[in-house]
Design an enzyme around this catalytic site. Sequence first.
Site, PDB file in Angstrom:
ATOM      1  N   HIS A 142       2.859 -10.962  -6.909  1.00 57.42           N
ATOM      2  CA  HIS A 142       1.734 -10.090  -7.256  1.00 57.42           C
ATOM      3  C   HIS A 142       1.299 -10.421  -8.675  1.00 57.42           C
ATOM      4  CE1 HIS A 142      -0.870  -6.603  -6.903  1.00 57.42           C
ATOM      5  NE2 HIS A 142      -0.565  -6.348  -8.150  1.00 57.42           N
ATOM      6  N   GLY A 187      -2.835  -3.167  -6.349  1.00 52.12           N
ATOM      7  CA  GLY A 187      -4.092  -3.311  -5.621  1.00 52.12           C
ATOM      8  C   GLY A 187      -4.909  -4.491  -6.085  1.00 52.12           C
ATOM      9  N   LEU A 214       2.725  -1.361   0.407  1.00 53.26           N
ATOM     10  CA  LEU A 214       2.064  -2.434  -0.356  1.00 53.26           C
ATOM     11  C   LEU A 214       2.457  -2.455  -1.841  1.00 53.26           C
ATOM     12  CD1 LEU A 214      -0.199  -4.638  -0.176  1.00 53.26           C
ATOM     13  CD2 LEU A 214      -1.787  -2.876  -0.912  1.00 53.26           C
ATOM     14  N   ASP A 215       2.859  -3.618  -2.347  1.00 55.08           N
ATOM     15  CA  ASP A 215       3.170  -3.824  -3.773  1.00 55.08           C
ATOM     16  C   ASP A 215       4.337  -2.959  -4.245  1.00 55.08           C
ATOM     17  OD1 ASP A 215       1.057  -5.585  -3.794  1.00 55.08           O
ATOM     18  OD2 ASP A 215      -0.332  -4.209  -4.759  1.00 55.08           O
ATOM     19  N   ALA A 216       5.117  -2.413  -3.314  1.00 57.31           N
ATOM     20  CA  ALA A 216       6.195  -1.513  -3.730  1.00 57.31           C
ATOM     21  C   ALA A 216       7.574  -2.003  -3.312  1.00 57.31           C
ATOM     22  CB  ALA A 216       5.950  -0.114  -3.170  1.00 57.31           C
TER      23      ALA A 216
END
Lengths: 282, 282, 282, 282
Positions: free
Chosen positions: D189, D198, D224-226
Amino acid sequence: MLILKLSCPDRPGIVAKISSYIASHGGNLLEFNQFTNSLDAKFFARIEMDIDQIDVSMESFIKGFEVLGESLDATWHFRPAPFKVKTAILVTKTTHCLNEILWRAAHGDLPLEITSIIGNREDCKAIAEKEGIPFHYIEMDGDQKAGGFKQIAQILIDEEVELGILARFMQILPDWFCNQFAGKLINIHHSFLPAFIGANPYRQAYDRGVKLIGATCHYVTSDLDAGPIIDQEVKRVLHSHSPQDLMRLGRDCERIALARGIRYHAFDRTIIDGNRAIVFED
Amino acid sequence: MLILKLSCPDRPGIVAKISSYIASHGGNLLEFNQFTNSLDAKFFARIEMDIDQIDVSMESFIKGFEVLGESLDATWHFRPAPFKVKTAILVTKTTHCLNEILWRAAHGDLPLEITSIIGNREDCKAIAEKEGIPFHYIEMDGDQKAGGFKQIAQILIDEEVELGILARFMQILPDWFCNQFAGKLINIHHSFLPAFIGANPYRQAYDRGVKLIGATCHYVTSDLDAGPIIDQEVKRVLHSHSPQDLMRLGRDCERIALARGIRYHAFDRTIIDGNRAIVFED
Amino acid sequence: MLILKLSCPDRPGIVAKISSYIASHGGNLLEFNQFTNSLDAKFFARIEMDIDQIDVSMESFIKGFEVLGESLDATWHFRPAPFKVKTAILVTKTTHCLNEILWRAAHGDLPLEITSIIGNREDCKAIAEKEGIPFHYIEMDGDQKAGGFKQIAQILIDEEVELGILARFMQILPDWFCNQFAGKLINIHHSFLPAFIGANPYRQAYDRGVKLIGATCHYVTSDLDAGPIIDQEVKRVLHSHSPQDLMRLGRDCERIALARGIRYHAFDRTIIDGNRAIVFED
Amino acid sequence: MLILKLSCPDRPGIVAKISSYIASHGGNLLEFNQFTNSLDAKFFARIEMDIDQIDVSMESFIKGFEVLGESLDATWHFRPAPFKVKTAILVTKTTHCLNEILWRAAHGDLPLEITSIIGNREDCKAIAEKEGIPFHYIEMDGDQKAGGFKQIAQILIDEEVELGILARFMQILPDWFCNQFAGKLINIHHSFLPAFIGANPYRQAYDRGVKLIGATCHYVTSDLDAGPIIDQEVKRVLHSHSPQDLMRLGRDCERIALARGIRYHAFDRTIIDGNRAIVFED
């Protein structure tokens, strides 16, 4: 867009004179970097200017600066942008620095036109061919060394090379070669200079038990590993790292420091001042 | 020595006009930092100049600049050096940021005259007394909070404080207070903002399993933890670090980021531009 | 809680034997750090164990380990925690490293009992007095140097000092002194060794034009600036930084590297291995 | 050489039992990494052992461990070395992460056998062909997205892929896909998570005026992204850096963080523990 790089003895009013010249012709400053070395009263500057609206031709604008430049006892250089710097890359066996430069040039990070890759071993030939860049194999072992450097010099001249990058080129350069291309040769040394000058710096670093290893990008001078430093990068290491680990971790330092050093040079962000390099970072 | 800080709409010739004004009176530029934000056409500059040889008094020199400044629609500020910035430090319980500021001010790293230390707990009182600095204990629990901030505001006004440092001051500031002292309050937040806004950021960082923790020095605005960032510092952490270890390691980030942020502010190296801070580093 | 530090020739089964001894008495490993140097077949370990539930007294547990330790040809050391290391701090004029140690010891970051501060100048006397720590002024100029070191040695012996910290103590130590307190003296050198050995490293760094400066915390040996390195810290610098700026920025490196080095030593996280230091970081 | 990765509830004697099992068969520990999470009493370990001299076959050695493993309520995994991890790389348009992985795999830094490159755009096709790696173009726009992920899943299954790398693959993965390949998907990311979750994190970073940008390598989960963070890298930026500059500088963070994360995973140096990743760095 036009880049001006200038150095001269310090005195009051230099910035006023230069910026007034630019403004008087309708140029607009985009970025103004200046440094006054108060220890020896020298003035250095790099100026990016927008010249779309100037009231004369670019050639006349540059020519017209001469009166001012001479009155300041200055050394200066104009470079219109965008541009590509004609570049030759010198290699021996290792490929990581070469790959880094090729990738960044292809990607647009580095404004280079790579005219040739020159090797005293053939290890990098396949990479050159894959990229469609001419590869010159130069034999330099033993008696062939002196002749080899003459061949390289001829290539650099023939191709009108502005920049020669020693991308882990494992040869000590003769003085005449350093002098002929002074300010045009950039090397990457695999230690944080001035520590571990000379051969096998990662082994030296291991033996000394340092907790940080590094790499140094510098201009080449006839005094080995002692030229003006452009950039350095370090990385923390542990007692558990073997000399081979240090080489592995060091490669990342080398790639980063070399890429930044080339970028600063190519964008005229460096000015050599004796044994030091002024670097206006971006 | 005189420092000029200035911002204005961008247009051709700004540098020429400012530097010509200085040169015309015999001033000499020592350091010239400039930034043009091309996204919204704003010009920012910070200039250090030697005025020992100017042909008018400093007051006249500063007064005379008004015509130029107004013609540029500029906001500007002159500060003669050397100087000391009148400063109050707000604290609660923890001492490390307070100690760092006191040490650096005493050592000459930070040009501060610390007029008082203000605490809503008495934990830092002994340190203040040891250093001979007045300590104001302000009760702020529960109902006393609103009155407490009025007392603090009065102290800042009475002492003609130019800078209030929130050195781990664990109180949310009311809007009127933030607005009254806008641009004069610096906070240290114990995370690399905008991550981990709000309470107990080290515990949040542990739970999220980040590999880097940090601290953020920023101007205080009424929007909690969202003011312009002056400086940030991070440190690598491991899975084996407990939340307590993160607090211990984070303290070093807090001390360093806060000290640098204060230094930049005190030497007029910052200009607030909406929600961002221009920082001409030294 | 008990800490065990051990080194011995490598062979199969060392971990099994040590951990079985601990488990057989009901101890529980909390942290197990191990390093095998495959280049010369040496084994190093540091073990933190919970001994609340052991089936013998701690004294018997430690005594009982002797059979195993000897069978491994090991060198080892047990330390019950919590503990305080009796420490003397040697200083000359500068105060930043001294202040850093005092703050961290007071704050609980460093488990030190500071028995005295010893200076060959009186600059740090006021700080010692403010903290209520005995200050010994030792005259060491010219002829008094040899006698001065004898006095210092006597203080270290009388106070049963386990650790002597050279916190910018600007004296070259005689060989007999280094040998008498081998492994018990930690120095902070103001460069990233092995670069810039000797006097005035910041001036050397400026003259060489490096882009990174640093500090090195190391054990003292009779070979000046060449002892085993415990920790190093670096900071990026610019061409615009004067030698005075390098000194200012370097102080932060010195404080951080020294504090970490002391912490590693005090918590038995270091093992000297010839000219290298094994450091099990936390 | 054999690598063992294990996690189990903490209790006294785990290290003794495991190391005794290894020693009893003539194995020799080369590297022993252990972590006890005292907050929830879990034990994690990674062990590298030399099994050249063991008294049974490797298969029997591994089989024989089952009794011990089960008695510890452990989850464990053995991996003989050297080895290559079957890997697919998922891409969209950008090439820098892909190039980094290819270079490191070719160079031996990453023990990967890259079975295919899968793209929802054709931008990376030429690179795949140059390297002689199959390129699968999968249409995923609009209605084709659900079917596209089924195709990708089939490729991963057919090629017996152990690791899927999302090298700037700009698609949100469906839950079923994340779950089916849980612990086998690594993403990069382009921000230092949890900041700027995001889209368009560099623009977000510019707008917030941060002084550090970064990149995060993490396991993919349906949130998401976690997912658990494996590694992060940051770089200092200035007010003068445009959003485009942040993208340029961020690419280096992405390449470094992703390469390290892949290396840790491939060498079995990671253990997922809920939302955190234990990482035994090398």
